[in-house]
Design a protein around this motif. Structure first.
Motif, short mmCIF file in Angstrom:
data_model
loop_
_atom_site.label_atom_id
_atom_site.label_comp_id
_atom_site.label_asym_id
_atom_site.label_seq_id
_atom_site.Cartn_x
_atom_site.Cartn_y
_atom_site.Cartn_z
N LYS A 67 0.85 -1.11 0.00
CA LYS A 67 -0.12 0.23 0.11
C LYS A 67 0.95 1.30 0.29
CE LYS A 67 -3.45 -1.87 2.42
NZ LYS A 67 -4.49 -2.39 3.55
N ASN A 68 0.30 2.97 -0.61
CA ASN A 68 1.10 3.22 -0.50
C ASN A 68 2.23 3.89 -1.47
OD1 ASN A 68 -1.78 4.62 1.20
ND2 ASN A 68 -0.37 3.81 2.60
N THR A 69 2.53 2.89 -2.41
CA THR A 69 3.57 2.99 -2.97
C THR A 69 3.61 3.36 -4.32
OG1 THR A 69 4.07 0.07 -3.37
CG2 THR A 69 5.40 1.30 -1.49
N ILE A 70 4.40 3.02 -5.41
CA ILE A 70 4.25 3.94 -7.09
C ILE A 70 5.27 2.69 -7.52
CG2 ILE A 70 4.56 4.88 -8.25
CD1 ILE A 70 3.63 7.34 -6.94
N CYS B 25 5.97 -0.25 -6.98
CA CYS B 25 6.84 -0.96 -6.48
C CYS B 25 6.19 -2.46 -5.99
CB CYS B 25 7.02 -0.45 -5.21
SG CYS B 25 8.36 -1.57 -3.41
#
Length: 203
Positions: free
Chosen positions: A141-144, A146
């Motif tokens: 979560k909250n990754t780009i 990845c």
């Protein structure tokens, strides 16, 4: 001095030291129990620390003794199995290295009981350093761009003992795709390689 169970080579100094300072100091019952655990760990089983505590009467302090003994036993059994050492020859060579006669008989029995299964395990795992037990791929979560890989490893040696471990690796999405393509190329090469033909050509 050359030894058949070492592939007609020298016995490593650390193995010789463990035989004299560790294995020879155990009773035959202790050696048999520790040997059974070690042989089963070669085949993929875990060794309970509670059983090691009973064998070595450890309540506090160092685990160096059981770790050293297990490493030595693993070497003796796998090396003898790998080099197809007859149990009688194995026993003679262990006595030459200083292991008492009764202890040697225990080691020969262990080799006889487990040698075929150890050889099969060595053959199956011959190209792996640590055996992959499980694999998961997810997007954190909250990754780009990845990707997170979770790898479960069987029989990884941690502090001298084989353990089931888990490792998490974060990769850039492009790097993960590149890794996947390279692994597929390796797989295709391995599947198309004729090991039987190579072995017959070398005879």
């Amino acid at each position: 001095m050359k030894f058949r169970f070492c592939g007609d080579g020298d016995c490593p100094d650390w193995v010789l030291a463990e035989i004299h300072s560790n294995l020879a100091q155990l009773t035959t019952d202790q050696l048999n129990e520790l040997g059974e655990h070690t042989a089963k760990s070669i085949l993929g089983a875990d060794i309970p620390e509670s059983d090691l505590s009973k064998i070595y009467a450890i309540t506090k302090g160092s685990w160096d003794a059981p770790k050293g003994a297990i490493a030595c036993l693993r070497f003796l059994l796998t090396s003898a199995a790998r080099h197809r050492t007859d149990t009688a020859v194995f026993g003679t060579e262990l006595q030459q290295l200083g292991l008492p006669k009764d202890h040697t008989a225990t080691m020969c029995r262990l080799l006889g009981d487990y040698v075929q299964r150890i050889r099969a395990t060595l053959r199956d795992n011959s190209l792996s350093v640590n055996q992959l037990d499980s694999f998961e791929c997810s997007i954190p979560k909250n990754t780009i761009d990845c990707i997170q890989l979770k790898l479960g490893i069987q029989n990884e040696i941690v502090d001298g003992l084989p353990r089931k471990t888990s490792h998490t690796v974060n990769l850039n999405r492009n790097d993960a795709l590149l890794l996947l393509n390279e692994l597929k190329a390796v797989r295709d090469t391995m599947e198309n390689y004729n090991f039987d033909k190579k072995y017959s050509d070398e005879k």
